[in-house]
Motif scaffolding. Structure first.
Motif, short mmCIF file in Angstrom:
data_model
loop_
_atom_site.label_atom_id
_atom_site.label_comp_id
_atom_site.label_asym_id
_atom_site.label_seq_id
_atom_site.Cartn_x
_atom_site.Cartn_y
_atom_site.Cartn_z
N GLN A 48 112.04 119.53 67.52
CA GLN A 48 111.48 118.98 68.75
C GLN A 48 111.03 120.11 69.67
N VAL A 49 109.77 120.14 70.02
CA VAL A 49 109.26 121.12 70.98
C VAL A 49 108.56 120.37 72.10
N ASP A 50 108.34 121.07 73.20
CA ASP A 50 107.73 120.43 74.37
C ASP A 50 106.22 120.58 74.42
N LEU A 51 105.74 121.76 73.98
CA LEU A 51 104.32 122.06 74.15
C LEU A 51 103.77 122.75 72.90
N LEU A 52 102.63 122.25 72.44
CA LEU A 52 101.99 122.80 71.24
C LEU A 52 100.60 123.32 71.58
N PHE A 53 100.37 124.61 71.29
CA PHE A 53 99.02 125.19 71.37
C PHE A 53 98.43 125.07 69.96
N LEU A 54 97.37 124.33 69.83
CA LEU A 54 96.88 123.96 68.50
C LEU A 54 95.39 124.25 68.34
N ASP A 55 95.08 125.14 67.40
CA ASP A 55 93.68 125.44 67.08
C ASP A 55 93.07 124.23 66.38
N VAL A 56 91.86 123.92 66.69
CA VAL A 56 91.20 122.75 66.09
C VAL A 56 90.64 123.07 64.71
N ASN A 57 89.93 124.18 64.60
CA ASN A 57 89.19 124.48 63.37
C ASN A 57 89.97 125.42 62.46
N MET A 58 90.76 124.85 61.53
CA MET A 58 91.55 125.64 60.59
C MET A 58 91.21 125.22 59.16
N PRO A 59 91.37 126.11 58.18
CA PRO A 59 90.91 125.84 56.82
C PRO A 59 91.69 124.77 56.06
N ASP A 60 93.00 124.70 56.23
CA ASP A 60 93.80 123.76 55.46
C ASP A 60 93.69 122.33 55.98
N ILE A 61 93.80 122.21 57.28
CA ILE A 61 93.77 120.91 57.95
C ILE A 61 93.32 121.14 59.38
#
Length: 233
Positions: A48-61
């Motif tokens: 469980q984490v509070d905040l996710l920095f997430l790249d949109v354009n990645m090769p796997d998914i």
């Protein structure tokens, strides 16, 4: 209050920049970073984490697909070099959408939203004393002070929120039923299938018409009891 953070990005330099920025905020703790989206997703589904920095354009998914797959629901700040994923971030109710290269000032704005929203979620909720609600508009979360709302108009799946201190209404993808769940009943009432009104903004009621400072709203037949309840106006 400390927000536990995770960052997922297939670009090492982008991860390093986010880690550097995060270190400047005492209220943030970077728990883990991942260059591999699959490993990041597996971690998130077990931690469980509070905040996710997430790249949109990645090769796997893509970050969008990864966000949809999560069983836990952290606040999400999307990071990307591409503007064309903005609608998807809106659909997933992401907290914010940062374009690369990420400017620290813009990063700070996103973090302030995260901290503010976490306080809002963590607070003991008393509908009679709520001061604000949060809605998604223009691909980001927006805080709206209840005292500024004059009325709300339904436009199908969208709402227009009219505020006394704004030149134009705020548009959000939400229904009247859903926003009523956020609003304290003591302060707001549905008066028509298409309208919610702030009770303290009503100037007068005459012939099934509600007069406000900047609008006149109809009272629907199904809500005519509201008129009888407002005889003191």
């Amino acid at each position: 209050m400390t927000l536990k953070c995770v960052a997922i990005d297939d670009e090492p330099l982008a991860l390093e920049l986010i880690k550097t920025y995060v270190k400047r905020f005492p209220s943030l703790e970077m728990v883990q970073t991942f260059e591999d989206a699959i490993s990041g997703a597996e971690f998130l589904n077990h931690q469980q984490v509070d905040l996710l920095f997430l790249d949109v354009n990645m090769p796997d998914i893509t970050g969008v697909d990864l966000a949809r797959s999560l069983t836990n629901n952290p606040m999400i700040i999307f990071t990307t070099a591409y503007r064309n994923y903005a609608f998807e971030s809106y659909e997933l109710q992401a907290l914010d959408y940062l374009l690369k290269p990420i400017d620290f000032k813009r990063f700070t704005v996103a973090i302030e939203k995260a901290i503010d929203f976490q306080k809002y979620k963590s607070a003991a909720k008393d509908p009679a004393t709520d001061e604000a609600i949060y809605v998604y508009s223009e691909y980001k979360m927006v805080k709206i002070m209840l005292k500024d709302i004059e009325y709300i108009e339904s436009m199908g799946d969208y709402l227009k929120i009219y505020q006394t201190k704004a030149d134009k209404p705020l548009l959000t993808l939400l229904t009247l039923k859903k926003i009523l769940e956020k609003l304290p009943k003591q302060q707001f009432a549905r008066v028509h299938r298409s309208f919610i009104v702030a009770k303290n903004k009503i100037k007068s009621i005459h012939h099934k018409k509600i007069n406000l400072a900047h609008a006149e709203l109809p009272v629907g037949d199904a809500y005519k009891d509201f008129i009888n309840q407002q005889k003191g106006i």
